[in-house]
Design an enzyme around this catalytic site. Structure first.
Site, mmCIF file in Angstrom:
data_model
loop_
_atom_site.group_PDB
_atom_site.id
_atom_site.type_symbol
_atom_site.label_atom_id
_atom_site.label_comp_id
_atom_site.label_asym_id
_atom_site.label_seq_id
_atom_site.Cartn_x
_atom_site.Cartn_y
_atom_site.Cartn_z
ATOM 1 N N ILE A 165 -40.566 -31.748 4.364
ATOM 2 C CA ILE A 165 -41.503 -32.826 4.652
ATOM 3 C C ILE A 165 -41.989 -33.377 3.315
ATOM 4 C CG2 ILE A 165 -42.229 -32.050 6.940
ATOM 5 C CD1 ILE A 165 -44.596 -30.659 5.730
ATOM 6 N N ASP A 166 -42.553 -34.565 3.359
ATOM 7 C CA ASP A 166 -43.001 -35.224 2.140
ATOM 8 C C ASP A 166 -44.062 -34.399 1.407
ATOM 9 O OD1 ASP A 166 -41.371 -37.348 2.760
ATOM 10 O OD2 ASP A 166 -42.986 -38.601 3.547
ATOM 11 N N LYS A 167 -44.140 -34.609 0.131
ATOM 12 C CA LYS A 167 -45.120 -33.909 -0.706
ATOM 13 C C LYS A 167 -46.530 -34.021 -0.137
ATOM 14 C CE LYS A 167 -47.457 -34.391 -5.160
ATOM 15 N NZ LYS A 167 -47.527 -35.173 -6.429
#
Length: 355
Positions: A165-167
């Site tokens: 998942i995104d940062k």
């Protein structure tokens, strides 16, 4: 060791920008066919050139995911390699340029057994080491967690994170502790049989209150750090499907339940912007300015305070479900809403009640 091309080729938000958010695809391997090369299927060609790295089935899956390129263009596994063809394997993260160093970074472990580990990632934590982020990542934390586990080598691509998942997105991720678990879970993500549900706070109240967004998603040619939608029947991008439902209208924003059918880079962020409802405080996709409400100084200050309370896109990977790779039992996990998003929601509930 040659890398296993099954590694995250259909990641969640995948080509998710956890380690290389919104960046280019990275070439991991390149082979140039000899001038005397006879016509040969590309999957067989790669098996011959990478006998210790990948099975033909994994190569076929990678080809279906668009990770096998010939002369710069994605091909299917039945493409026949010709003399002088340049065959590449690309991924959404760079190859590790150095051994991953174990770092004592706290992990919120939701579940663990001999085959899998499920972790609740906080916002702000990069997933994979990459350019500019060779330490302080989730993978570094996993190296520390498994430091006394003889059969777990964090540098072995046959093990580890199956998706990402995104940062600046919080929530659940699954880690494979054995090669068989990685292969099985990777296949589940590729076949879209996993269950992934996100909680998002978006600007405005989507109408209709529930629906499905089906588009292609690909890189924005005007800004390579962004993704954008393309026609579903076009050649650009990859098919992306998001199911959404407004769960709580809150004046000028709404809490939305998003269920992923596919897992493309920034998929929910791009699809919500496509609907005209960017995620609250999503700087990359225009959600970090006042998009709904009035122009009073009091309201602007309220929004500024909200941005400070949750200084990232308001997106949380709340649930994750999959079939256990060994027991075949259905596993389902839920991560509580993190404090920053919970505080943000509470502020909007109070605003909606009093205005």
């Amino acid at each position: 060791m040659a890398e296993d091309i099954l590694e995250d080729f259909d990641a969640p938000d995948d080509l998710s920008g956890a380690s290389a958010e919104g960046q280019e695809l990275y070439e991991h391997f390149r082979f140039v066919a000899d001038k005397g090369q006879q016509l040969l299927r590309v999957d067989k060609f790669l098996v011959a050139h990478m006998p210790k790295a990948s099975s033909r089935n994994r190569i076929q899956q990678a080809a279906e995911a668009g990770c096998i390129l010939v002369n710069g263009k994605a091909v299917k596994s039945n493409y026949r390699v010709k003399p002088d063809d340049v065959v590449s394997i690309v991924m959404d993260r760079p190859r590790y340029e150095m051994e991953v160093v174990a770092e004592d970074i706290p992990l919120d472990i939701v579940y663990e057994d001999d085959d899998v580990l499920v972790v609740n990632k906080p916002a702000g934590l990069v997933v994979h080491p990459g350019h500019g982020n060779y330490s302080g990542t989730l993978v570094n934390a996993l190296a520390w967690h498994f430091r006394d586990t003889p059969n777990y080598d964090v540098n072995d691509p046959r093990l580890g994170l199956v998706h990402r998942i995104d940062k600046d997105t919080s929530g659940l991720l699954v880690v494979a502790k054995t090669p068989d678990a990685k292969t099985d879970l990777g296949r589940q993500f590729f076949n879209k049989t996993t269950k992934r549900e996100y909680l998002a706070l978006v600007w405005g109240i989507p109408s209709p209150a529930s629906g499905t967004v089906s588009t292609n998603i690909g890189r924005d040619i005007r800004d390579r750090l962004k993704m954008t939608v393309y026609p579903l029947d076009g050649d650009e991008g990859k098919r992306a499907v998001t199911h959404y439902e407004v769960t709580e209208p809150l004046g000028h924003v709404a809490a939305v339940r998003c269920v992923l059918e596919t897992g493309r880079t920034h998929q929910i962020r791009v699809h919500m912007r496509h609907l005209g409802h960017p995620l609250f405080n999503d700087a990359r996709y225009g959600g970090d300015i006042v998009l709904r409400g009035n122009t009073s100084a009091k309201y602007r200050q309220f929004i500024t305070n909200c941005f400070a309370v949750c200084p990232r896109q308001a997106l949380h990977a709340r649930t994750l479900g999959f079939i256990h790779p060994r027991t075949r039992q259905e596993m389902f996990f839920t991560a509580p809403v993190p404090p920053d998003m919970a505080a943000l929601l509470d502020r909007w509930r109070a605003y909606a009640t009093n205005n």
